[in-house]
Design an enzyme around this catalytic site. Structure first.
Site, mmCIF file in Angstrom:
data_model
loop_
_atom_site.group_PDB
_atom_site.id
_atom_site.type_symbol
_atom_site.label_atom_id
_atom_site.label_comp_id
_atom_site.label_asym_id
_atom_site.label_seq_id
_atom_site.Cartn_x
_atom_site.Cartn_y
_atom_site.Cartn_z
ATOM 1 N N TRP A 82 1.068 -3.589 -58.613
ATOM 2 C CA TRP A 82 0.406 -3.525 -57.021
ATOM 3 C C TRP A 82 -0.358 -4.791 -57.189
ATOM 4 C CZ3 TRP A 82 1.859 -0.328 -53.490
ATOM 5 C CH2 TRP A 82 3.000 1.082 -54.270
ATOM 6 N N ASP A 133 -7.895 -4.672 -54.467
ATOM 7 C CA ASP A 133 -7.489 -3.503 -53.158
ATOM 8 C C ASP A 133 -8.455 -2.702 -54.478
ATOM 9 O OD1 ASP A 133 -5.423 -1.450 -53.180
ATOM 10 O OD2 ASP A 133 -4.213 -2.509 -53.918
ATOM 11 N N LYS A 167 -5.987 8.737 -52.216
ATOM 12 C CA LYS A 167 -6.151 9.363 -53.976
ATOM 13 C C LYS A 167 -7.489 9.577 -53.671
ATOM 14 C CE LYS A 167 -2.876 5.380 -54.326
ATOM 15 N NZ LYS A 167 -1.493 5.352 -55.378
HETATM 16 C C1 LIG Z 1 -3.849 -0.042 -56.032
HETATM 17 C C2 LIG Z 1 -2.576 0.637 -55.362
HETATM 18 N N1 LIG Z 1 -2.171 -0.167 -53.942
HETATM 19 C C3 LIG Z 1 -1.414 -0.420 -52.710
HETATM 20 C C4 LIG Z 1 -0.645 1.000 -52.768
HETATM 21 C C5 LIG Z 1 0.313 1.028 -51.829
HETATM 22 O O1 LIG Z 1 -0.407 2.368 -50.725
HETATM 23 P P1 LIG Z 1 0.753 2.512 -49.975
HETATM 24 O O2 LIG Z 1 1.326 3.305 -50.153
HETATM 25 O O3 LIG Z 1 -0.763 3.456 -48.887
HETATM 26 O O4 LIG Z 1 0.756 1.320 -48.830
HETATM 27 C C6 LIG Z 1 -1.350 1.354 -53.734
HETATM 28 C C7 LIG Z 1 -0.612 3.267 -53.333
HETATM 29 O O5 LIG Z 1 -0.400 4.085 -54.415
HETATM 30 C C8 LIG Z 1 -1.714 1.764 -54.664
HETATM 31 O O6 LIG Z 1 -1.852 2.384 -56.096
#
Ligand SMILES: Cc1ncc(COP(=O)(O)O)c(C=O)c1O
Length: 359
Positions: free
Chosen positions: A101, A169, A193
């Site tokens: 991520w 994040d 989550k």
């Molecule tokens: C740590 C993290 N950041 C970003 C995201 C991306 O999120 P989204 O699908 O809401 O764009 C996720 C998705 O699992 C994630 O676990």
């Protein structure tokens, strides 16, 4: 209450039953008024009250004062990967690349401007987050971006770094423990989550950032404009925000974030104990044990065939969503706030039983 199984999905993920039941009631008939909360104007008094209470409760849980705004945005955490640099990347920004991520966040930012990768653990398949001693931070970075819990690889930053313009994040650990948001420039996370249904991104933004914003093509992508409009420049995801409010109420009733941290640590310990006492049958994927996530517990079995059998047998026993991320394989048990201790006890018992039969 209808029967609910233990759902270990990484997200969208299990939510607390009490909060879901209250939300379901509000969806059908809000406070006995004969309409549902998703059926009324976001500019009417009912939803305005929901929005205000959600902002106030979120601040209360985090011990946040007037320094920061609480925003409920759309587009997922992924959209923020672009919107953050669009607003704040002037010269160069620092990125810690510790997993799938944060790597993605850095790659999106690169489309907007210049970034400096302060350290990366990609060479070891992201089996840990590079420790602070290895970070090559720039002295003049516009901000420093980290992902505090790498959902795919199952590790976390034990303590969030200190930096004058830290951007975090926190998607997969939001409100699972107290966070030093007061000391952060911006913290964001997709709701799906720990916080509610997909479709809402919780963003906490320090107000002194607004004068530093660049001009963006649309007000929708301006944190300042979103804050001034209480995230209602256009129609917000009203029902999603309502569920967040119920989750915030639930968290407070559980004793707040310090209580959640304790409970989550105890839940994670049940699974890590089952891994560590398996004589190598289960192998944790995180090389630095200190960094093992309290939200996403990742491990491997001796073979693909045993992994498949583990996932299938667990599902038959009422434990679903255990398959690891598609690029990583193995097992991932996501145990967010809503996973009860009993779920982790059941999985730990199943792991011991499975290992003893297959070793
Ligand atoms: C740590 C993290 N950041 C970003 C995201 C991306 O999120 P989204 O699908 O809401 O764009 C996720 C998705 O699992 C994630 O676990």
């Amino acid at each position: 209450m209808s029967h609910r199984i233990f759902n270990f999905s990484a997200g969208p993920a299990m939510l607390p039953t009490e909060a879901l039941e209250k939300s379901a009631q509000a969806l059908v008939n809000y406070q006995g008024k004969g309409f549902g909360i998703a059926e009324v104007s976001h500019r009417g008094k009912e939803f305005e009250a929901v929005n205000d209470e959600a902002i106030a409760r979120c601040k209360q849980l985090l011990g946040l004062g007037d320094t920061h705004d609480v925003l409920f945005l759309q587009g997922g955490a992924t959209q923020l990967f672009t919107v953050i640099p669009l607003n704040f990347l002037h010269g160069s920004a620092d990125y810690l690349v510790s997993g799938e991520w944060s790597k993605k966040a850095a790659s999106f930012a690169k489309e907007v401007g210049k970034i400096n990768t302060v350290a990366s653990s990609e060479a070891s398949n992201f089996d840990h987050a590079p420790p602070p001693g290895q970070w090559k931070l720039a002295s003049d970075a516009d901000y420093f971006h980290v992902c505090s819990n790498e959902t795919v690889h199952g590790h976390r930053l034990v303590a969030w770094p200190q930096h004058p313009n830290l951007i975090v994040d926190a998607s997969s650990e939001f409100l699972s423990r107290p966070h030093p948001v007061k000391d952060c420039a911006l913290v964001y996370g997709g709701a799906q989550k720990n916080l509610g249904p997909a479709g809402v991104v919780l963003v906490l933004v320090r107000k002194d950032l607004y004068p530093k914003q660049k001009k963006v093509p649309s007000k929708l992508w301006s944190f300042k404009d979103q804050a001034e409009n209480k995230s209602m420049i256009n129609t917000p995801p009203t029902f999603g925000i309502y569920v967040l409010l119920e989750i915030f109420r639930w968290l407070e009733a559980q004793g707040g974030l310090a209580a959640m941290e304790k409970r989550n640590a105890a839940k994670a310990a049940l699974l890590y104990d089952a891994i560590d006492s398996s004589n190598g049958f289960y192998k944790g994927t995180v090389s630095d044990q200190q960094q093992r996530s309290h939200m996403n517990v990742t491990y491997r079995l001796p073979s693909e065939a045993l992994t498949d059998e583990f996932v299938k047998t667990a599902a038959a026993g009422g434990m679903m969503g255990l398959k690891g991320y598609r690029t990583v394989g193995g097992i991932r048990a996501s145990i967010y706030n809503a996973m009860p201790v009993e779920g982790c006890q059941a999985l730990a018992a199943f792991m011991r039983d499975f290992a003893s039969k297959k070793s």
